[in-house]
Design an enzyme around this catalytic site. Sequence first.
Site, PDB file in Angstrom:
ATOM      1  N   PRO A 191       0.818  -1.220   0.000  1.00  0.00           N
ATOM      2  CA  PRO A 191       0.000   0.000   0.000  1.00  0.00           C
ATOM      3  C   PRO A 191       0.853   1.271   0.000  1.00  0.00           C
ATOM      4  O   PRO A 191       1.818   1.383   0.748  1.00  0.00           O
ATOM      5  CB  PRO A 191      -0.827  -0.104   1.282  1.00  0.00           C
ATOM      6  N   LYS A 217       3.068   6.876   4.094  1.00  0.00           N
ATOM      7  CA  LYS A 217       2.376   5.581   4.023  1.00  0.00           C
ATOM      8  C   LYS A 217       1.996   5.095   5.417  1.00  0.00           C
ATOM      9  O   LYS A 217       1.694   3.916   5.610  1.00  0.00           O
ATOM     10  CB  LYS A 217       3.283   4.549   3.347  1.00  0.00           C
TER      11      LYS A 217
END
Length: 278
Positions: free
Chosen positions: A2, A59
């Site tokens: 991700p 992130k």
Amino acid sequence: MPELPEVEAVARTLRPLLCGRRIRCAEVLHPIVTRPQTPALIRELSQGQCIEAVWRRGKYLFLELKRGLVEMHFRFDGQLLWFASARELRARTSSAAGLHVDVIFELDSGVLGFIDPRHLGRVHVWESAGDCAPLSSLGIDALSRTLTAEALHAQISSSKLPLKEFLLNQKKIAGIGNIYSCEALWQARLDPRRSGNSLDHKESGRLHKAIVSVLKRALECCLDPAPDFSGPQWWFQGPEEILRVYQREGLSCRRCGGNIRRIVQGGRSTYCCLNCQK
Ligand SMILES: [Zn+2]
């Protein structure tokens, strides 16, 4: 893995589920994910605390507590699950499928589980945001308003790093990973091997525009459909459809018809078209 759009979609979707809830109990099942913090410290710093906000930087996902901060990083395979009750979570995790739940936060209503089959993701709890080392080491967030074309130029023109490695360096610009760095460089028609300080204003302006547009487009895809925290089989599908160069080695470039190549930079694969990326 991700990147910014995926984590932002997780933050936005979790926000209404978590905000205002109290952490009744924190349980660490695989202490490797909280190291060097001990399960006892995780409990001490989070139990009884109210979750006041859910936000993302780079992130990382953060749950802001009344006093302190829960920091999560998903690395390659980390995911969050949401269960109505601890009983449901235990039923699911004791099944033959084995969900590898690393950390459980049982709230006054609902249960949040952090899972990672390889236990590479990380969960930490800090007494204050100031104590959170990863937060203070991050560069400007790639979707923050402070990352203007000018700010990007200032950063990039003082870096000798190849463009691809510059974009992956979270201390410079935070949130971009391997997929969206390839996409942004392709969109900006820039050779990933060029050094940051070789870019003129026009080129860094093009890169800025490409970063923002690639990330925003990916975020839209990540929110439709929104993350579903019901099981580990779920993953974002939409962003794959907007990729123009990533993992298209040997195929023809969608812009010029040239050959998409895979080159290795800093140990990571870069996909690019050296015919139109100059
Ligand atoms: Zn091309």
